[in-house]
Write a protein that holds these residues in place. Structure first.
Motif, mmCIF file in Angstrom:
data_model
loop_
_atom_site.group_PDB
_atom_site.id
_atom_site.type_symbol
_atom_site.label_atom_id
_atom_site.label_comp_id
_atom_site.label_asym_id
_atom_site.label_seq_id
_atom_site.Cartn_x
_atom_site.Cartn_y
_atom_site.Cartn_z
ATOM 1 N N ASP A 71 -20.680 -3.257 22.657
ATOM 2 C CA ASP A 71 -19.240 -3.108 22.417
ATOM 3 C C ASP A 71 -18.731 -3.954 21.257
ATOM 4 O OD1 ASP A 71 -18.982 -1.311 24.555
ATOM 5 O OD2 ASP A 71 -18.729 -2.954 25.987
ATOM 6 N N THR A 72 -19.580 -4.827 20.718
ATOM 7 C CA THR A 72 -19.151 -5.698 19.620
ATOM 8 C C THR A 72 -18.964 -4.889 18.344
ATOM 9 O OG1 THR A 72 -20.364 -7.576 20.570
ATOM 10 C CG2 THR A 72 -19.731 -7.740 18.245
ATOM 11 N N LEU A 73 -17.806 -5.030 17.724
ATOM 12 C CA LEU A 73 -17.515 -4.366 16.456
ATOM 13 C C LEU A 73 -17.818 -5.347 15.326
ATOM 14 C CD1 LEU A 73 -16.304 -2.022 14.789
ATOM 15 C CD2 LEU A 73 -14.061 -3.086 15.145
ATOM 16 N N ILE A 74 -18.677 -4.930 14.396
ATOM 17 C CA ILE A 74 -19.011 -5.756 13.236
ATOM 18 C C ILE A 74 -18.424 -5.058 12.015
ATOM 19 C CG2 ILE A 74 -20.866 -6.827 11.897
ATOM 20 C CD1 ILE A 74 -22.671 -6.508 14.374
ATOM 21 N N LYS A 75 -17.637 -5.831 11.230
ATOM 22 C CA LYS A 75 -16.989 -5.226 10.065
ATOM 23 C C LYS A 75 -16.848 -6.262 8.948
ATOM 24 C CE LYS A 75 -12.473 -5.963 12.184
ATOM 25 N NZ LYS A 75 -11.241 -5.351 12.658
ATOM 26 N N SER A 76 -16.599 -5.754 7.753
ATOM 27 C CA SER A 76 -16.335 -6.631 6.614
ATOM 28 C C SER A 76 -14.870 -7.040 6.664
ATOM 29 C CB SER A 76 -16.663 -5.927 5.300
ATOM 30 O OG SER A 76 -15.802 -4.832 5.113
ATOM 31 N N ASP A 77 -14.493 -8.002 5.825
ATOM 32 C CA ASP A 77 -13.106 -8.446 5.836
ATOM 33 C C ASP A 77 -12.139 -7.415 5.271
ATOM 34 O OD1 ASP A 77 -13.862 -8.776 3.201
ATOM 35 O OD2 ASP A 77 -13.322 -10.880 3.073
ATOM 36 N N ASN A 78 -12.661 -6.329 4.691
ATOM 37 C CA ASN A 78 -11.780 -5.245 4.241
ATOM 38 C C ASN A 78 -11.695 -4.131 5.289
ATOM 39 O OD1 ASN A 78 -14.165 -3.825 3.978
ATOM 40 N ND2 ASN A 78 -14.091 -3.670 1.750
ATOM 41 N N GLY A 79 -12.282 -4.375 6.470
ATOM 42 C CA GLY A 79 -12.179 -3.432 7.579
ATOM 43 C C GLY A 79 -13.292 -2.411 7.690
ATOM 44 N N LYS A 80 -14.210 -2.379 6.727
ATOM 45 C CA LYS A 80 -15.306 -1.412 6.746
ATOM 46 C C LYS A 80 -16.332 -1.799 7.816
ATOM 47 C CE LYS A 80 -19.052 0.373 3.903
ATOM 48 N NZ LYS A 80 -19.847 0.125 2.705
ATOM 49 N N LYS A 81 -16.690 -0.823 8.652
ATOM 50 C CA LYS A 81 -17.665 -1.064 9.698
ATOM 51 C C LYS A 81 -19.039 -1.302 9.068
ATOM 52 C CE LYS A 81 -19.361 0.718 14.048
ATOM 53 N NZ LYS A 81 -19.302 1.765 15.062
ATOM 54 N N ILE A 82 -19.723 -2.373 9.515
ATOM 55 C CA ILE A 82 -21.065 -2.693 9.040
ATOM 56 C C ILE A 82 -21.959 -2.917 10.255
ATOM 57 C CG2 ILE A 82 -20.277 -3.642 6.830
ATOM 58 C CD1 ILE A 82 -20.566 -6.449 8.004
ATOM 59 N N THR A 83 -23.222 -3.197 10.018
ATOM 60 C CA THR A 83 -24.162 -3.425 11.108
ATOM 61 C C THR A 83 -24.690 -4.855 11.056
ATOM 62 O OG1 THR A 83 -26.106 -2.744 9.844
ATOM 63 C CG2 THR A 83 -24.892 -1.004 11.026
ATOM 64 N N LEU A 84 -25.374 -5.239 12.099
ATOM 65 C CA LEU A 84 -25.974 -6.570 12.161
ATOM 66 C C LEU A 84 -26.921 -6.802 10.990
ATOM 67 C CD1 LEU A 84 -26.249 -9.203 13.772
ATOM 68 C CD2 LEU A 84 -28.064 -8.102 15.100
ATOM 69 N N SER A 85 -27.609 -5.764 10.551
ATOM 70 C CA SER A 85 -28.560 -5.905 9.437
ATOM 71 C C SER A 85 -27.858 -6.194 8.107
ATOM 72 C CB SER A 85 -29.445 -4.662 9.312
ATOM 73 O OG SER A 85 -28.659 -3.536 9.025
ATOM 74 N N ASP A 86 -26.543 -5.979 8.032
ATOM 75 C CA ASP A 86 -25.785 -6.305 6.821
ATOM 76 C C ASP A 86 -25.451 -7.795 6.728
ATOM 77 O OD1 ASP A 86 -25.572 -3.651 5.770
ATOM 78 O OD2 ASP A 86 -24.064 -3.227 7.294
#
Length: 122
Positions: A71-86
Motif C-alpha cells: 500500500d506504500t505510495l512511492i513518488k517523486s517530489d513533483n508527484g510522479k509515481k516511481i518504484t523502489l528501484s528508482d
C-alpha cells in the motif's frame, strides 16, 4: 520552483514533527543509507536526539528502518509515481507514516511503516 517545493516539504515535515510538543511524529525526512527488498534504512539522528532532549553526539548515528508495504505510495517530489528501484543510497526522502511514532534510542521505536515515500530531488 522545485527548490520552493522542497523547502515547503521540509517545513511541513518539521512542523509536523514539532506539532505534538516533541512527543510523536507523523513524518520524517532523511538520507537513505541502505535499500532492501521491503525496507529502507534512513538517517534519523536529529529526530531521536530531539525526542530524547539530548544534545546528540557526532559518534552516534541513529537510523530508522522504514518498512514498505504493497500500500506504500512511492513518488517523486513533483508527484510522479516511481518504484523502489528508482531510489538510491544517499537520496533524501520524506516519509509519511501510517501511524504516529515516538523515536527514541531504542531500536524498536525506530521501526516505521511508510504510507508515502517522496523522493526529494535537487
Amino acid at each position: 520552483m522545485k527548490r520552493l517545493a522542497i523547502f515547503c516539504l521540509i517545513c511541513l515535515t518539521v512542523i509536523t514533527a514539532c506539532s505534538k510538543e516533541g512527543s510523536t511524529i507523523t513524518s520524517i525526512t532523511g538520507e537513505i543509507i541502505n535499500i532492501e527488498k521491503n525496507n529502507l534504512n534512513i538517517r534519523c539522528s536529529d529526530y531521536v536526539t530531539k525526542q530524547t532532549n539530548s544534545r546528540g553526539s557526532d559518534d552516534v548515528g541513529y537510523t530508522c528502518v522504514v518498512n514498505i508495504t504493497d500500500d506504500t505510495l512511492i513518488k517523486s517530489d513533483n508527484g510522479k509515481k516511481i518504484t523502489l528501484s528508482d531510489l538510491q543510497q544517499n537520496n533524501v526522502v520524506s516519509v509519511i507514516l501510517t501511524e504516529e511514532k515516538t523515536l527514541t534510542e531504542d531500536i524498536d521505536s525506530r521501526t516505521l511503516e511508510a504510507k508515502d515515500i517522496i523522493l526529494i530531488e535537487d
